[in-house]
Design a protein around this motif. Structure first.
Motif, short mmCIF file in Angstrom:
data_model
loop_
_atom_site.label_atom_id
_atom_site.label_comp_id
_atom_site.label_asym_id
_atom_site.label_seq_id
_atom_site.Cartn_x
_atom_site.Cartn_y
_atom_site.Cartn_z
N ASN A 8 0.43 -1.24 -0.45
CA ASN A 8 0.53 0.14 -0.21
C ASN A 8 0.58 0.85 0.21
OD1 ASN A 8 0.40 0.28 3.25
ND2 ASN A 8 -0.89 -0.61 3.06
N PHE A 11 2.21 1.35 -4.33
CA PHE A 11 0.88 0.78 -5.13
C PHE A 11 -0.60 1.66 -4.90
CE2 PHE A 11 3.05 -3.16 -5.23
CZ PHE A 11 4.03 -2.77 -6.42
N GLN A 12 -1.08 2.19 -6.59
CA GLN A 12 -2.31 3.02 -6.23
C GLN A 12 -2.95 1.18 -6.25
OE1 GLN A 12 -3.47 6.97 -7.84
NE2 GLN A 12 -0.97 6.69 -8.75
N ASP A 14 -6.24 0.62 -7.35
CA ASP A 14 -7.62 0.81 -8.40
C ASP A 14 -6.57 1.28 -9.88
OD1 ASP A 14 -6.39 3.60 -8.08
OD2 ASP A 14 -8.02 4.10 -8.09
N GLU A 15 -5.55 0.70 -10.07
CA GLU A 15 -4.93 1.44 -11.43
C GLU A 15 -4.85 -0.30 -11.15
OE1 GLU A 15 -4.69 3.41 -13.15
OE2 GLU A 15 -5.34 5.10 -11.68
N ARG A 19 -5.80 -6.18 -8.59
CA ARG A 19 -6.11 -5.74 -7.25
C ARG A 19 -6.23 -6.64 -6.22
NH1 ARG A 19 -10.37 -3.71 -9.59
NH2 ARG A 19 -9.28 -2.27 -10.16
N GLY A 131 4.56 -0.57 -11.07
CA GLY A 131 3.45 0.25 -10.54
C GLY A 131 2.78 1.37 -11.44
N TYR A 132 1.79 1.73 -11.27
CA TYR A 132 1.49 3.15 -11.75
C TYR A 132 2.06 4.11 -13.19
CZ TYR A 132 -2.42 6.56 -13.60
OH TYR A 132 -3.00 7.34 -14.35
N ASP A 174 4.95 3.24 -7.70
CA ASP A 174 4.42 4.54 -9.09
C ASP A 174 4.88 5.29 -9.67
OD1 ASP A 174 1.71 2.84 -8.60
OD2 ASP A 174 0.99 4.40 -7.50
N THR A 192 8.38 4.93 -4.64
CA THR A 192 7.35 5.85 -5.31
C THR A 192 8.12 6.74 -6.08
OG1 THR A 192 6.06 6.99 -3.78
CG2 THR A 192 4.87 4.48 -4.94
#
Length: 225
Positions: A8, A11-12, A14-15, A19, A131-132, A174, A192
């Motif tokens: 958590n 990463f996001q 919801d992307e 998930r 990641g995103y 991300d 990130t």
């Protein structure tokens, strides 16, 4: 403990279409052995209005662009509006998100690519999670096996964290940018919004909001707003 290494923090959720694979995982490397079994179950839940099933546990979004000379082995999911360019090689156990680019001579194996990830030129990405909006510059690769073939460990400050895995490449949080012709050694985790200089050799955990110039020179940058 090791808060910046947790899923958590990196990463996001919801992307990614994947998930649910992270639901009971604290750290991202825990997910890597699960991809093979998780992927076909996820694929069978996809809408056939949006995805085409091509056999051998391969699902490709109808809005995705796949070059005729790309090779895709299952199990694999290719997300919406993603571009698979000529000469790409997806070896299997790959979940590729939406609006991604998998480019010429890029090879993927046992990976999760979140949405808007770009691996566009001569990249090898194995046993890794990106990641995103992360991006790997031309020729940058993840090395996923140690030369002595022992289990991969994570170096975080003065600690060495066991993963229990023989194969683990890199975890990119991300918005990570990896410079051209860089090597991410087994067990590399990039927080990130971190940037890696070209021609770098990265090992261990790099904190978020960093600029990685060399192993002995890592500086902090302004946080992402």
């Amino acid at each position: 403990m090791y808060e910046q290494l947790k899923c958590n923090a990196l990463f996001q959720m919801d992307e990614t279409i994947a998930r649910d694979i992270f639901c009971d995982a604290t750290y991202p490397w825990e997910v890597l052995p699960r991809i093979k079994d998780f992927l076909p179950k996820l694929g069978k839940c996809l809408s056939l209005e949006e995805y085409e099933y091509r056999g051998n546990d391969i699902w490709i979004a109808k809005s995705a662009s796949v070059a005729p000379t790309a090779t895709i082995n299952g199990p694999c999911i290719i997300g919406r509006n993603t571009e698979i360019r000529p000469g790409a090689f997806i070896r299997g156990n790959a979940i590729v998100g939406e609006d991604c680019v998998v480019g010429n001579s890029t090879e993927l194996k046992n990976v999760i690519l979140f949405n808007h990830v770009q691996v566009p030129h001569y990249n090898y990405v194995g046993d890794s999670i990106l990641g995103y909006k992360s991006h790997m510059g031309a020729g940058s690769i993840t090395s996923n096996v140690k030369s002595d073939k022992t289990n991969v460990t994570i170096r975080c400050e003065n600690d060495v964290i066991p993963t229990g895995l023989k194969k683990m490449g890199a975890i990119l949080g991300d918005y990570v940018e990896v410079g051209c012709n860089s090597v991410l050694n087994p067990g590399s985790i990039l927080g990130t919004n971190t940037n890696v200089y070209p021609l770098s050799m990265v090992r261990g955990f790099i904190p978020k909001d960093s600029i990685y110039k060399s192993q002995g020179e890592i500086v902090q940058k302004d946080p992402l707003h």
